[in-house]
Design a protein around this motif. Structure first.
Motif, PDB file in Angstrom:
ATOM      1  N   VAL A   1       0.843  -1.196   0.000  1.00 11.97           N
ATOM      2  CA  VAL A   1       0.000   0.000   0.000  1.00 11.97           C
ATOM      3  C   VAL A   1       0.877   1.244   0.000  1.00 11.97           C
ATOM      4  O   VAL A   1       0.644   2.174  -0.766  1.00 11.97           O
ATOM      5  CB  VAL A   1      -0.959  -0.007   1.213  1.00 11.97           C
ATOM      6  N   ASN A   2       1.895   1.248   0.840  1.00  9.79           N
ATOM      7  CA  ASN A   2       2.788   2.401   0.924  1.00  9.79           C
ATOM      8  C   ASN A   2       3.568   2.619  -0.370  1.00  9.79           C
ATOM      9  O   ASN A   2       3.940   3.744  -0.679  1.00  9.79           O
ATOM     10  CB  ASN A   2       3.754   2.258   2.094  1.00  9.79           C
ATOM     11  N   ALA A   3       3.825   1.554  -1.103  1.00  8.55           N
ATOM     12  CA  ALA A   3       4.623   1.656  -2.326  1.00  8.55           C
ATOM     13  C   ALA A   3       3.754   1.682  -3.583  1.00  8.55           C
ATOM     14  O   ALA A   3       4.275   1.749  -4.688  1.00  8.55           O
ATOM     15  CB  ALA A   3       5.593   0.481  -2.405  1.00  8.55           C
ATOM     16  N   ASP A   4       2.437   1.584  -3.420  1.00  8.18           N
ATOM     17  CA  ASP A   4       1.529   1.505  -4.553  1.00  8.18           C
ATOM     18  C   ASP A   4       1.937   0.360  -5.486  1.00  8.18           C
ATOM     19  O   ASP A   4       1.998   0.507  -6.706  1.00  8.18           O
ATOM     20  CB  ASP A   4       1.473   2.839  -5.304  1.00  8.18           C
TER      21      ASP A   4
ATOM     22  N   VAL B   1       6.353 -11.517  -4.912  1.00  3.37           N
ATOM     23  CA  VAL B   1       6.030 -10.497  -3.906  1.00  3.37           C
ATOM     24  C   VAL B   1       7.213  -9.549  -3.747  1.00  3.37           C
ATOM     25  O   VAL B   1       7.069  -8.326  -3.840  1.00  3.37           O
ATOM     26  CB  VAL B   1       5.677 -11.140  -2.547  1.00  3.37           C
ATOM     27  N   TRP B   2       8.372 -10.109  -3.492  1.00  3.61           N
ATOM     28  CA  TRP B   2       9.562  -9.304  -3.194  1.00  3.61           C
ATOM     29  C   TRP B   2       9.935  -8.394  -4.361  1.00  3.61           C
ATOM     30  O   TRP B   2      10.381  -7.272  -4.146  1.00  3.61           O
ATOM     31  CB  TRP B   2      10.724 -10.190  -2.817  1.00  3.61           C
ATOM     32  N   ARG B   3       9.771  -8.870  -5.609  1.00  3.64           N
ATOM     33  CA  ARG B   3      10.090  -8.044  -6.783  1.00  3.64           C
ATOM     34  C   ARG B   3       9.239  -6.790  -6.860  1.00  3.64           C
ATOM     35  O   ARG B   3       9.634  -5.795  -7.453  1.00  3.64           O
ATOM     36  CB  ARG B   3       9.893  -8.852  -8.076  1.00  3.64           C
ATOM     37  N   ASN B   4       8.065  -6.837  -6.268  1.00  2.00           N
ATOM     38  CA  ASN B   4       7.128  -5.718  -6.330  1.00  2.00           C
ATOM     39  C   ASN B   4       7.244  -4.751  -5.153  1.00  2.00           C
ATOM     40  O   ASN B   4       6.525  -3.755  -5.128  1.00  2.00           O
ATOM     41  CB  ASN B   4       5.692  -6.240  -6.408  1.00  2.00           C
ATOM     42  N   LEU B   5       8.088  -5.048  -4.189  1.00  5.42           N
ATOM     43  CA  LEU B   5       8.150  -4.221  -2.992  1.00  5.42           C
ATOM     44  C   LEU B   5       9.505  -3.551  -2.824  1.00  5.42           C
ATOM     45  O   LEU B   5      10.526  -4.233  -2.666  1.00  5.42           O
ATOM     46  CB  LEU B   5       7.844  -5.069  -1.752  1.00  5.42           C
ATOM     47  N   PRO B   6       9.512  -2.220  -2.843  1.00  4.70           N
ATOM     48  CA  PRO B   6      10.771  -1.517  -2.569  1.00  4.70           C
ATOM     49  C   PRO B   6      11.309  -1.958  -1.209  1.00  4.70           C
ATOM     50  O   PRO B   6      10.544  -2.196  -0.281  1.00  4.70           O
ATOM     51  CB  PRO B   6      10.355  -0.042  -2.536  1.00  4.70           C
ATOM     52  N   GLY B   7      12.589  -2.087  -1.133  1.00  6.85           N
ATOM     53  CA  GLY B   7      13.212  -2.544   0.105  1.00  6.85           C
ATOM     54  C   GLY B   7      13.346  -4.051   0.176  1.00  6.85           C
ATOM     55  O   GLY B   7      14.080  -4.570   1.018  1.00  6.85           O
ATOM     56  N   LEU B   8      12.644  -4.783  -0.697  1.00  8.04           N
ATOM     57  CA  LEU B   8      12.756  -6.249  -0.720  1.00  8.04           C
ATOM     58  C   LEU B   8      13.174  -6.778  -2.082  1.00  8.04           C
ATOM     59  O   LEU B   8      13.379  -7.979  -2.236  1.00  8.04           O
ATOM     60  CB  LEU B   8      11.431  -6.896  -0.296  1.00  8.04           C
TER      61      LEU B   8
END
Length: 128
Positions: free
Chosen positions: A27-30, A76-83
């Protein structure tokens, strides 16, 4: 479809907590991730039985490809900044087989066993 669908077990406290963490980051990273609790999803559309769905994390990629296990976590991780670094790390040729074995033979079976045990104990104890 431009989003990755993530199918998870919302009745497993460990799984639900991990997904809540990912959901908050998404949500925070859209991020283009949609999380579906397997107990509210049409498992036939995923070609999974309830037991199969509970045994590991599953994802439907934007191109319609179904993946599970480590590949679903990578989605999941590919879509999340920081992961994203974690997706790249476990994708390395040397680490990928080791990470897959760790998930497939250790983490996923252990979580499934703990959840099944919790379900059996919950059914054996009358609720007030």
């Amino acid at each position: 479809m431009n989003t990755t669908l993530i199918l998870y077990n919302g009745r497993c406290p460990i799984c639900a907590a991990e997904i809540a963490h990912y959901r908050a980051r998404a949500v925070n990273a859209d991020a283009a991730l949609t999380f579906l609790d397997l107990h509210e999803a049409d498992l036939g559309a995923w070609s999974l039985t309830p037991d199969q769905a509970k045994r590991r994390l599953h994802a439907r990629l934007p191109d319609g490809t179904l993946v599970s296990g480590l590949a679903a976590f990578e989605a999941v991780w590919r879509n999340l900044p920081g992961l994203r670094w974690l997706a790249r790390l476990v994708g390395l040729p040397i680490l990928r087989p080791l990470a897959a074995i760790a998930y497939d033979r250790l983490a996923a079976p252990l979580l499934y066993h703990l959840h099944r045990r919790r379900e059996r104990l919950g059914k054996a104890v009358p609720r007030t």
